[in-house]
Scaffold this active site. Structure first.
Site, PDB file in Angstrom:
ATOM      1  N   CYS A  79       0.816  -1.208   0.000  1.00  0.00           N
ATOM      2  CA  CYS A  79       0.000   0.000   0.000  1.00  0.00           C
ATOM      3  C   CYS A  79       0.858   1.271   0.000  1.00  0.00           C
ATOM      4  CB  CYS A  79      -0.988  -0.054   1.157  1.00  0.00           C
ATOM      5  SG  CYS A  79      -2.470   0.903   0.829  1.00  0.00           S
ATOM      6  N   HIS A 166      -3.439  -4.578   1.790  1.00  0.00           N
ATOM      7  CA  HIS A 166      -2.885  -4.975   3.088  1.00  0.00           C
ATOM      8  C   HIS A 166      -3.079  -6.481   3.264  1.00  0.00           C
ATOM      9  CE1 HIS A 166      -2.408  -0.987   5.176  1.00  0.00           C
ATOM     10  NE2 HIS A 166      -3.114  -0.638   4.110  1.00  0.00           N
ATOM     11  N   GLU A 168      -1.559  -8.284   5.427  1.00  0.00           N
ATOM     12  CA  GLU A 168      -1.361  -8.624   6.841  1.00  0.00           C
ATOM     13  C   GLU A 168      -2.650  -8.525   7.649  1.00  0.00           C
ATOM     14  OE1 GLU A 168      -0.750  -5.777   5.491  1.00  0.00           O
ATOM     15  OE2 GLU A 168      -1.091  -4.142   6.910  1.00  0.00           O
TER      16      GLU A 168
HETATM   17  N1  GLN Z   1      -3.754   6.265   0.498  1.00  0.00           N
HETATM   18  C1  GLN Z   1      -2.592   6.093   1.306  1.00  0.00           C
HETATM   19  C2  GLN Z   1      -1.445   6.972   0.838  1.00  0.00           C
HETATM   20  O1  GLN Z   1      -1.581   7.640  -0.127  1.00  0.00           O
HETATM   21  C3  GLN Z   1      -2.143   4.649   1.317  1.00  0.00           C
HETATM   22  C4  GLN Z   1      -3.184   3.830   2.006  1.00  0.00           C
HETATM   23  C5  GLN Z   1      -2.655   2.706   2.801  1.00  0.00           C
HETATM   24  O2  GLN Z   1      -1.448   2.493   2.968  1.00  0.00           O
HETATM   25  N2  GLN Z   1      -3.573   1.960   3.346  1.00  0.00           N
HETATM   26  O3  GLN Z   1      -0.417   6.986   1.452  1.00  0.00           O
END
Ligand code: GLN
Length: 186
Positions: A79, A166, A168
């Site tokens: 992410c 994610h 995890e």
């Molecule tokens: N939208 C977040 C960002 O731009 C990332 C989201 C996440 O890690 N769950 O950093």
């Protein structure tokens, strides 16, 4: 035994640490440069990518983490972690620029905005959580590792694996097992 570090400046380190331990690895939180000397692989977790990038800069971790990646050590970025490694984010240069992909932040509409979805891997399928996930617009020459329908959501490029979700949070172990394998054979 393989030791995996989880970058723990901001965002979700705890579940990654627990997952690695449950798979038989040793897991430590990485908060300073010297921690990098103790690990065989690194996880850059989800969170808020702008905040994590600021903290990396403030704690003078940008170069040491970049060097750790350049040395060919296995890395799993999830992410926000994927956003930090990408070469291009929202049309601008990314923070580390280690992963030749183009991404768009917070790019999913209602369907995958904050939801669980089935990720299909070559070896099977697992449930994963998407939380304001980045969208991989162009995965370049990366190997496609995971998909949701036709959407590429996990990739591998050399020593770097990256996922827009994610794993995890749903105890999805595919990528963590692969990371431990990569570390064991590195
Ligand atoms: N939208 C977040 C960002 O731009 C990332 C989201 C996440 O890690 N769950 O950093």
């Amino acid at each position: 035994m393989v030791t995996v570090g989880v970058l723990a400046l901001q965002g979700g380190a705890r579940e990654h640490l627990a997952l690695i331990e449950s798979l038989g690895g040793k897991a430590i939180a990485v908060k300073k440069q010297s921690d990098l000397g103790d690990i065989d692989a690194l996880i850059i977790p989800g969170g808020e990518s702008t905040t994590i990038s600021k903290l990396l800069t403030v704690f003078e971790l940008k170069k040491p983490v970049g060097d750790f990646i350049d040395a060919g050590n296995p890395v799993l970025a999830t992410c926000a972690g994927l956003i930090l490694l990408a070469t291009e984010v929202d049309g601008e240069p990314g923070y580390f620029q280690k992963l030749p992909i183009k991404v768009k932040r917070n790019a999913y509409g209602a369907q995958l905005a904050s939801a669980e979805a089935i990720v299909d891997y070559q070896q099977g399928s697992e449930n994963a959580a998407f939380i304001r996930a980045p969208k991989i617009l162009d995965s370049g020459d990366s190997e496609v590792v995971g998909k949701v329908s036709d959407e590429v959501v996990a990739i591998r490029n050399g020593n770097i694996m990256a996922a827009s979700y994610h794993p995890e949070l749903t105890n999805s172990t595919m990528l963590h097992r692969k990371l431990l394998e990569m570390a064991a054979s590195n």
